[in-house]
Design a protein around this motif. Structure first.
Motif, PDB file in Angstrom:
ATOM      1  N   UNK A   7       0.800  -1.230   0.000  1.00 44.92           N
ATOM      2  CA  UNK A   7       0.000   0.000   0.000  1.00 44.92           C
ATOM      3  C   UNK A   7       0.825   1.270   0.000  1.00 44.92           C
ATOM      4  N   UNK A   8       2.101   1.198   0.407  1.00 44.00           N
ATOM      5  CA  UNK A   8       2.882   2.410   0.566  1.00 44.00           C
ATOM      6  C   UNK A   8       3.544   2.919  -0.702  1.00 44.00           C
ATOM      7  N   UNK A   9       3.417   2.210  -1.799  1.00 45.16           N
ATOM      8  CA  UNK A   9       4.049   2.673  -3.030  1.00 45.16           C
ATOM      9  C   UNK A   9       3.514   4.044  -3.416  1.00 45.16           C
ATOM     10  N   UNK A  10       4.376   4.949  -3.928  1.00 43.83           N
ATOM     11  CA  UNK A  10       3.862   6.256  -4.360  1.00 43.83           C
ATOM     12  C   UNK A  10       2.992   6.122  -5.593  1.00 43.83           C
ATOM     13  N   UNK A  11       2.246   7.160  -5.869  1.00 42.84           N
ATOM     14  CA  UNK A  11       1.405   7.191  -7.063  1.00 42.84           C
ATOM     15  C   UNK A  11       2.288   7.464  -8.269  1.00 42.84           C
ATOM     16  N   UNK A  12       2.240   6.590  -9.252  1.00 42.15           N
ATOM     17  CA  UNK A  12       3.073   6.718 -10.444  1.00 42.15           C
ATOM     18  C   UNK A  12       2.312   7.492 -11.515  1.00 42.15           C
ATOM     19  N   UNK A  13       2.468   8.813 -11.506  1.00 39.14           N
ATOM     20  CA  UNK A  13       1.751   9.644 -12.476  1.00 39.14           C
ATOM     21  C   UNK A  13       2.337   9.547 -13.875  1.00 39.14           C
ATOM     22  N   UNK A  14       3.440   8.839 -14.032  1.00 39.26           N
ATOM     23  CA  UNK A  14       3.933   8.604 -15.381  1.00 39.26           C
ATOM     24  C   UNK A  14       3.095   7.534 -16.081  1.00 39.26           C
ATOM     25  N   UNK A  15       2.330   6.753 -15.283  1.00 34.15           N
ATOM     26  CA  UNK A  15       1.472   5.702 -15.841  1.00 34.15           C
ATOM     27  C   UNK A  15      -0.004   5.976 -15.620  1.00 34.15           C
ATOM     28  N   UNK A  16      -0.345   6.582 -14.504  1.00 35.04           N
ATOM     29  CA  UNK A  16      -1.741   6.745 -14.123  1.00 35.04           C
ATOM     30  C   UNK A  16      -2.282   8.133 -14.478  1.00 35.04           C
ATOM     31  N   UNK A  17      -3.554   8.195 -14.756  1.00 31.52           N
ATOM     32  CA  UNK A  17      -4.261   9.441 -15.066  1.00 31.52           C
ATOM     33  C   UNK A  17      -3.563  10.227 -16.177  1.00 31.52           C
ATOM     34  N   UNK A  18      -3.317   9.583 -17.334  1.00 33.56           N
ATOM     35  CA  UNK A  18      -2.603  10.263 -18.420  1.00 33.56           C
ATOM     36  C   UNK A  18      -3.355  11.505 -18.888  1.00 33.56           C
ATOM     37  N   UNK A  19      -2.636  12.632 -18.951  1.00 36.33           N
ATOM     38  CA  UNK A  19      -3.228  13.871 -19.436  1.00 36.33           C
ATOM     39  C   UNK A  19      -4.033  14.629 -18.406  1.00 36.33           C
ATOM     40  N   UNK A  20      -3.966  14.219 -17.123  1.00 34.68           N
ATOM     41  CA  UNK A  20      -4.740  14.949 -16.108  1.00 34.68           C
ATOM     42  C   UNK A  20      -4.317  16.413 -16.038  1.00 34.68           C
ATOM     43  N   UNK A  21      -3.032  16.673 -16.336  1.00 34.44           N
ATOM     44  CA  UNK A  21      -2.509  18.029 -16.211  1.00 34.44           C
ATOM     45  C   UNK A  21      -2.981  18.957 -17.329  1.00 34.44           C
ATOM     46  N   UNK A  22      -3.652  18.398 -18.347  1.00 28.28           N
ATOM     47  CA  UNK A  22      -4.195  19.223 -19.423  1.00 28.28           C
ATOM     48  C   UNK A  22      -5.704  19.422 -19.296  1.00 28.28           C
ATOM     49  N   UNK A  23      -6.310  18.846 -18.246  1.00 26.85           N
ATOM     50  CA  UNK A  23      -7.771  18.943 -18.088  1.00 26.85           C
ATOM     51  C   UNK A  23      -8.177  20.334 -17.609  1.00 26.85           C
ATOM     52  N   UNK A  24      -9.328  20.817 -18.059  1.00 26.02           N
ATOM     53  CA  UNK A  24      -9.920  21.970 -17.370  1.00 26.02           C
ATOM     54  C   UNK A  24     -10.171  21.566 -15.918  1.00 26.02           C
ATOM     55  N   UNK A 364     -17.609  12.115 -14.965  1.00 26.53           N
ATOM     56  CA  UNK A 364     -16.293  11.518 -14.750  1.00 26.53           C
ATOM     57  C   UNK A 364     -15.534  11.508 -16.067  1.00 26.53           C
ATOM     58  N   UNK A 365     -14.351  12.120 -16.079  1.00 22.19           N
ATOM     59  CA  UNK A 365     -13.557  12.159 -17.297  1.00 22.19           C
ATOM     60  C   UNK A 365     -12.623  10.954 -17.315  1.00 22.19           C
ATOM     61  N   UNK A 366     -12.879  10.027 -18.245  1.00 23.18           N
ATOM     62  CA  UNK A 366     -12.090   8.801 -18.344  1.00 23.18           C
ATOM     63  C   UNK A 366     -10.824   9.080 -19.133  1.00 23.18           C
ATOM     64  N   UNK A 367      -9.679   8.793 -18.515  1.00 24.20           N
ATOM     65  CA  UNK A 367      -8.377   9.069 -19.122  1.00 24.20           C
ATOM     66  C   UNK A 367      -7.684   7.762 -19.460  1.00 24.20           C
ATOM     67  N   UNK A 368      -7.293   7.631 -20.719  1.00 24.43           N
ATOM     68  CA  UNK A 368      -6.597   6.430 -21.176  1.00 24.43           C
ATOM     69  C   UNK A 368      -5.457   6.830 -22.082  1.00 24.43           C
ATOM     70  N   UNK A 369      -4.383   6.056 -22.024  1.00 26.06           N
ATOM     71  CA  UNK A 369      -3.265   6.325 -22.915  1.00 26.06           C
ATOM     72  C   UNK A 369      -3.669   6.067 -24.359  1.00 26.06           C
ATOM     73  N   UNK A 370      -3.224   6.933 -25.253  1.00 22.86           N
ATOM     74  CA  UNK A 370      -3.442   6.793 -26.697  1.00 22.86           C
ATOM     75  C   UNK A 370      -4.910   6.895 -27.103  1.00 22.86           C
ATOM     76  N   UNK A 371      -5.738   7.440 -26.221  1.00 23.57           N
ATOM     77  CA  UNK A 371      -7.145   7.666 -26.553  1.00 23.57           C
ATOM     78  C   UNK A 371      -7.551   9.034 -26.028  1.00 23.57           C
TER      79      UNK A 371
END
Length: 389
Positions: A7-24, A364-371
């Motif tokens: 449970x203690x692993x950090x959140x890997x934003x290089x894999x998860x929630x792709x493109x969250x930083x471009x969302x309104x 809910x904005x669904x975020x997927x790689x390459x989509x």
């Protein structure tokens, strides 16, 4: 779903929630990979052991319900009339409405609106059974009813050690338009168990209580068609499925920081977050443009939080999150410590409890790689004034 030992692993934003930083922002976002993994993992846990009837109160979304059905869900569970109607109108039944309905007019209206769709009610009182009996008679149809059993949460349900279940089962069978469908429980107190071993002990107790009550009813000549149990913790850290016919987890689709603190999920398993940006900063806090109106003030299911914070804020490449220490309606106070967060920085906030966040969202904005991102609507939004109408 990742191993529950990490449970203690950090959140890997290089894999998860792709493109969250471009969302309104603010925007409730769902990581497609984590969502699919969570749905598949619960299907794997329960496959061949008990029928999976996910609780739709977590997401209130037909699109996600369809994903769960495709992964093997045999039916669904609802907390509100509009959730049950949503599922049945989409042809995804049967549905168990796992909430005591005591208004016969409301129950009748729901039965009439869903037509021939299979809807199962629960009851934990003679008044509840009477209300359902009147509703079913007025609607001109037979309706299945399960007796709700209190296995330790002490919220709703009959005492498994008493005679109430016997009396209610007979009252149901004596009603011309009702059918006794079995026993139903929810071990929500597992959220206060602390760790997987504690959760497993709660799950074992639930199984034992339900088995003894089922056997007691059978000795009295009352058949018990279904034994239905369910919570996300007691199914991930389960004690087996002996004597169980149906399971009803809900939160597993998204998970949240409560699941992480309990040791049944890693942060990378959490499929729901909130994209926001830093809008102000001072020497103590960075202020994210999101508050209690989106994040909620919930610190954990059933009030068993184990935390004083309102979530974690992550930025790309961070080994540790910023703590969401305080909330106002549209502001989140992120404790800076010895770090800094420039104004405009995108942050991804993981909530303590994902269910109210989804309910409060506008979609809910669904975020997927390459989509491209895809908006999933909240198809059964809460509306107290409109329940049953």
């Amino acid at each position: 779903m990742s191993s529950i030992s990490k449970p203690g692993l950090p959140l890997d934003l290089s894999r998860r929630f792709p493109g969250f930083d471009a969302c309104p922002t603010p925007q409730v976002v769902v990581d497609a990979e984590a969502l699919a993994g969570n749905i598949a993992r619960m299907a794997e846990i329960t496959h061949g052991k008990a029928a999976l009837h996910p609780h739709v109160k977590t997401h209130k979304s037909l699109a996600i319900a369809a994903m769960q059905r495709e992964a093997g869900a045999a039916g669904f569970t609802a907390a509100r009339a509009n959730e049950a109607e949503m599922i049945l109108r989409a042809g995804l039944g049967p549905v168990t409405l796992a909430y005591p309905m005591i208004d016969p007019a409301e129950a009748r209206r729901l039965l009439e609106r869903v037509g021939e769709g299979e809807l199962r009610f629960i009851a934990d009182s003679p008044q509840g059974v009477s209300a359902l009996a009147r509703a079913a008679a007025d609607a001109g149809r037979q309706t299945k009813v399960l007796v709700k059993v209190d296995v330790g949460l002490h919220r709703c349900g009959v005492d498994p050690h008493g005679e109430a279940a016997h009396a209610l089962a007979r009252q149901i069978d004596d009603a011309s338009h009702l059918v006794f469908a079995g026993l139903l429980s929810h071990a929500g107190h597992a959220y206060g168990a602390g760790d997987p071993n504690g959760i497993r002990a709660v799950a074992r107790q639930e199984l034992d209580l339900m088995a003894k009550l089922r056997d007691s009813l059978r000795r009295a000549g009352i058949e018990v068609p279904i034994v239905s149990v369910g919570s996300t913790p007691t199914l991930i850290a389960n004690a087996g499925f002996d004597g169980v016919d149906q399971v009803r987890p809900g939160n597993y689709a998204f998970l949240d920081l409560t699941a992480v603190r309990l040791g049944i999920a890693a942060r990378d398993d959490v499929a729901l977050g909130i994209a926001a940006r830093i809008v102000s900063a001072n020497g103590t806090y960075a202020i994210a443009g999101i508050g209690s109106k989106t994040l909620s003030s919930d610190r954990g299911a059933h009030g068993t939080s184990g935390t004083s914070s309102y979530g974690e804020a992550w930025i790309e490449g961070a080994e540790a999150p910023f703590t969401v220490e305080k909330l106002s309606e549209e502001h989140a106070f992120l404790r800076l410590g010895c770090r800094s967060l420039p104004i405009g920085t995108p942050v991804l906030i993981l909530p303590n409890h994902s269910c109210p966040v989804a309910n409060l969202s506008g979609g809910l904005l669904l975020l997927a790689r390459d989509e491209p991102p895809r908006l999933l609507s909240i198809d059964a939004r809460s509306n107290s004034a409109g329940q049953g109408r």
